[in-house]
Design a protein around this motif. Sequence first.
Motif, short mmCIF file in Angstrom:
data_model
loop_
_atom_site.label_atom_id
_atom_site.label_comp_id
_atom_site.label_asym_id
_atom_site.label_seq_id
_atom_site.Cartn_x
_atom_site.Cartn_y
_atom_site.Cartn_z
N PHE A 120 0.81 -1.09 0.38
CA PHE A 120 0.05 -0.22 0.02
C PHE A 120 0.43 1.00 -0.11
O PHE A 120 0.31 2.19 -0.71
N PRO A 121 1.80 1.79 0.90
CA PRO A 121 2.29 2.35 0.55
C PRO A 121 3.55 2.82 -0.16
O PRO A 121 3.98 3.73 -0.37
N LEU A 122 3.37 1.17 -0.94
CA LEU A 122 4.94 1.62 -1.95
C LEU A 122 3.96 1.79 -2.72
O LEU A 122 4.20 2.84 -4.17
N VAL A 123 2.26 1.59 -3.39
CA VAL A 123 2.10 1.98 -4.91
C VAL A 123 1.81 3.61 -4.47
O VAL A 123 1.60 3.95 -4.76
N MET A 124 1.09 4.08 -3.03
CA MET A 124 0.94 5.55 -2.84
C MET A 124 2.21 5.91 -3.35
O MET A 124 2.35 7.30 -3.79
N ALA A 125 3.55 5.60 -2.59
CA ALA A 125 4.47 6.74 -2.98
C ALA A 125 4.84 6.99 -5.07
O ALA A 125 5.09 7.79 -5.09
N ARG A 126 4.36 5.29 -5.88
CA ARG A 126 5.02 5.69 -6.72
C ARG A 126 3.51 6.83 -7.95
O ARG A 126 4.24 7.30 -8.09
N LEU A 127 2.51 6.72 -6.66
CA LEU A 127 1.65 7.73 -7.26
C LEU A 127 1.89 8.57 -7.45
O LEU A 127 1.43 10.00 -8.04
N ALA A 128 1.95 9.16 -5.88
CA ALA A 128 2.43 10.55 -5.65
C ALA A 128 3.64 10.68 -6.47
O ALA A 128 3.73 12.52 -6.91
N ALA A 129 4.89 9.99 -7.02
CA ALA A 129 6.21 10.68 -8.30
C ALA A 129 5.10 10.57 -9.63
O ALA A 129 5.86 11.93 -9.61
N ARG A 130 4.59 9.77 -9.49
CA ARG A 130 3.66 10.24 -10.99
C ARG A 130 2.93 11.12 -11.00
O ARG A 130 3.06 11.96 -12.19
#
Length: 79
Positions: free
Chosen positions: A64-74
Motif C-alpha cells: 500500500f505505501p509503495l503504490v501510494m509513493a509511486r502514484l505521488a511520484a507520477r
Amino acid sequence: MQTASPRRMPLSALVLFVLAALCALAAVVCFAGEGARLHPALADPMAGLAFLVSAVALAGSGAFPLVMARLAARDDSAG
C-alpha cells in the motif's frame, strides 16, 4: 531542467516487507516440523499456517505505501 532522482522505497513499506519475509521464514520452519525446538506451541501444524497468513497480510500492507509513493511520484512528474 530537473534531474530525475532515483525512486526510493518508503521506510514503512520496507519494514513491512522485512516482517513479511520473517513470517514466511517462520512458516517454513513450522511446516518443516522444527518449530517444536523453539516453543511447544509451534509444534502444531496450524502455527505454520498462521505465520503464512501473517506473511501474506504484511506483504499486502507493505504494498500500500509503495503504490501510494509511486502514484505521488507520477502525479508530481505530470504536474
